[in-house]
Design a protein around this motif. Sequence first.
Motif, short mmCIF file in Angstrom:
data_model
loop_
_atom_site.label_atom_id
_atom_site.label_comp_id
_atom_site.label_asym_id
_atom_site.label_seq_id
_atom_site.Cartn_x
_atom_site.Cartn_y
_atom_site.Cartn_z
N TYR A 54 27.51 46.68 -65.31
CA TYR A 54 27.32 45.33 -64.79
C TYR A 54 27.20 44.31 -65.93
CZ TYR A 54 26.28 47.57 -60.29
OH TYR A 54 26.33 48.30 -59.13
N ALA A 55 26.51 44.67 -67.00
CA ALA A 55 26.41 43.77 -68.16
C ALA A 55 27.78 43.54 -68.78
CB ALA A 55 25.44 44.33 -69.20
N GLY A 56 28.60 44.59 -68.81
CA GLY A 56 29.97 44.46 -69.33
C GLY A 56 30.82 43.52 -68.48
N ILE A 57 30.70 43.65 -67.16
CA ILE A 57 31.43 42.75 -66.26
C ILE A 57 31.01 41.31 -66.51
CG2 ILE A 57 31.67 42.03 -63.84
CD1 ILE A 57 31.44 45.04 -63.10
N LYS A 112 23.42 28.81 -78.97
CA LYS A 112 23.44 28.11 -77.68
C LYS A 112 23.85 29.04 -76.54
CE LYS A 112 22.47 23.97 -79.29
NZ LYS A 112 21.27 23.24 -78.98
N GLY A 113 24.78 29.95 -76.81
CA GLY A 113 25.28 30.85 -75.77
C GLY A 113 24.32 31.93 -75.35
N ALA A 114 23.35 32.25 -76.19
CA ALA A 114 22.37 33.29 -75.85
C ALA A 114 21.13 32.72 -75.17
CB ALA A 114 21.98 34.05 -77.11
N LEU A 134 39.74 31.51 -82.14
CA LEU A 134 39.32 32.89 -82.39
C LEU A 134 37.84 32.96 -82.75
CD1 LEU A 134 42.41 34.40 -84.26
CD2 LEU A 134 41.71 34.73 -81.87
N ALA A 135 37.37 32.01 -83.52
CA ALA A 135 35.94 31.96 -83.85
C ALA A 135 35.11 31.73 -82.59
CB ALA A 135 35.66 30.87 -84.87
N PHE A 136 35.60 30.85 -81.71
CA PHE A 136 34.91 30.59 -80.45
C PHE A 136 34.85 31.85 -79.60
CE2 PHE A 136 35.29 29.61 -75.93
CZ PHE A 136 34.08 28.97 -75.72
N ILE A 137 35.95 32.57 -79.49
CA ILE A 137 35.98 33.80 -78.68
C ILE A 137 35.00 34.82 -79.25
CG2 ILE A 137 37.40 35.77 -77.99
CD1 ILE A 137 39.80 33.78 -77.87
N GLY A 138 35.05 35.03 -80.56
CA GLY A 138 34.13 35.99 -81.19
C GLY A 138 32.69 35.63 -80.98
N ALA A 143 27.39 36.17 -78.21
CA ALA A 143 26.32 35.46 -77.49
C ALA A 143 26.12 36.01 -76.08
CB ALA A 143 26.63 33.96 -77.43
N ARG A 144 27.20 36.16 -75.34
CA ARG A 144 27.07 36.60 -73.96
C ARG A 144 26.68 38.07 -73.89
NH1 ARG A 144 25.51 32.45 -71.70
NH2 ARG A 144 26.39 32.79 -69.67
N ALA A 145 27.20 38.91 -74.78
CA ALA A 145 26.79 40.32 -74.80
C ALA A 145 25.31 40.44 -75.13
CB ALA A 145 27.64 41.10 -75.81
#
Length: 192
Positions: A54-57, A112-114, A134-138, A143-145
């Motif tokens: 669920y965390a992965g989704i 900010k994302g965490a 690419l930096a934004f995606i990384g 952050a979200r993980a």
Amino acid sequence: MRKLYDWMMRAASDKRAPYALGTVSFVESSFFPIPPDVMLIPMILSNREKAWWYAGIATVTSVIGGLFGYAIGYFAFEAVGKPILAFYGKEHALDSFIQFVHEYGVPAIIIKGATPIPFKVVTIAAGVAHMDLLAFIGASIVARAMRFYLVAALLYFFGQPIREFIEKRLTLVTTVSVVVLVSGFVAVKYLF
């Protein structure tokens, strides 16, 4: 309140719940005001063995939704992004965030994302700032993980006591949750 809680727990164990979690995670990263934790937490409490799944989704769909938010900021700020930021009271703080992104880059997105700050504000502002994609995606992945896997770990390892606490003190937990949600919106307004 008890009926709503029981309904959420039943819905969280439904076979379609992961699709709903993915949808909420995606739209929360670009425009929707409700955080995915509203679905993630009861889903993990109803089936702790799937906590990591669920965390992965939530992580993957949140990052993809973040790309949509980034595109809103990059390509459609005036028409779409500005009204979204106005909804959160952040249209006037955009310049300071753009400066924050230029100065700190990836760490700005991770920090900010965490946090409980709505991720859509971060993604739209990063698009307006024309942050390296690419930096934004990384940074978004990290952050979200961090956020979703931390929730999953806490509920996986301490889930049953937490569930019992919630069920015994449902009114208190609901009140605290509302206060935290409102505080998140206030934080966005005054700290961002």
